[in-house]
Scaffold this active site. Sequence first.
Site, mmCIF file in Angstrom:
data_model
loop_
_atom_site.group_PDB
_atom_site.id
_atom_site.type_symbol
_atom_site.label_atom_id
_atom_site.label_comp_id
_atom_site.label_asym_id
_atom_site.label_seq_id
_atom_site.Cartn_x
_atom_site.Cartn_y
_atom_site.Cartn_z
ATOM 1 C CB ALA A 66 7.970 -7.867 10.268
ATOM 2 N N GLY A 109 5.708 -3.719 8.283
ATOM 3 C CA GLY A 109 5.258 -4.731 7.320
ATOM 4 C C GLY A 109 3.744 -4.717 7.141
ATOM 5 C CD GLU A 112 7.408 -2.911 4.079
ATOM 6 O OE1 GLU A 112 7.484 -3.787 4.959
ATOM 7 O OE2 GLU A 112 8.405 -2.513 3.436
ATOM 8 C CD GLU A 132 9.432 -0.674 9.082
ATOM 9 O OE1 GLU A 132 8.944 0.444 9.350
ATOM 10 O OE2 GLU A 132 8.872 -1.487 8.327
#
Length: 258
Positions: A66, A109, A112, A132
């Site tokens: 992200a 992300g 993911e 993260e």
Amino acid sequence: MINYQHIQVEQFEKIGTIRLNRPKVLNALNRKMVHEIVNAFIEMDQDDDVKVIVLFGNGKAFAAGADIGEMAQNDAVDLELLNQFADWDHLALIKKPIIGAVHGFALGGGFELALVCDLLFAAEDAKFGFPEINLAVMPGAGGTQRLTKLMGKTKALEWLWSGEMMSVEEAVRFGIINKIFPKELVVEETIKYAKKLAEKPALSVRFIKEAVNKAIDYSLYEGMQYERKNFSLLFSSEDQKEGMRAFLEKRKPEFKGR
Ligand code: HXC
């Protein structure tokens, strides 16, 4: 097909492709980009001419997570009010097969997003991980859940707590990816595979995906009941009639996808 700002979409015969396209920041996923990705998936899922969707990244990486610059400006209330994860929920509803072709980093992300794919093909240089923890946060778009379902609790915790990156050899061993290709061939080989899958009867492909996904959430008994209903349902399709007739008449079937 629609023009997007952060992704590029194309169609080759029956294959829809989505390319992540913020190469200067290693395809870091800002919210607008995730929204575009989801819209492109929905558009292709509804397009009769697209049978299989292939996802990959432009530049040096698949996606390095992200967008940290965007996230850093938010507090918990912002995140709640933004409801950004509704977009991610849509990805789990896509009915057509999604195949990811990963090269370079697939982190946070980005990992993911890769885990949303039904099959994953990776270049030799691909690296997967959830860094993260080093930002004092954690995955928020399904990472802890999907990784654990694929590799089991103890291995998932090891990766999630360390924040380290997994090589393609490890990713194959843990059942995260299907195949490894030389970097320059990974997209081409993925599209070649997707073309073969696109020739299969589309309803069987769709119901098999649904049933396999149910195996992750259901008990064996519930899953078998679900499978059986879909097995019976396929007997009302034109392709089932054609498939069995063609076998008995010793000829190649011509499937219509209905
Ligand atoms: C914003 C990013 C970024 C990210 C890279 N960039 N990752 N920008 N968000 N996630 C930018 C860098 O700032 C840099 O911009 C440019 O991309 C190239 O990156 P470099 O760091 O110079 O490349 P390199 O030295 O090769 O290192 C690659 C890297 C490193 C190891 C992948 O970039 C990195 O650690 N990135 C962050 C990875 C991460 O922590 N991902 C998880 C995010 S949290 P400039 O302008 O300097 O050239 C997350 C939560 C998900 O994903 C929650 C659900 C959605």
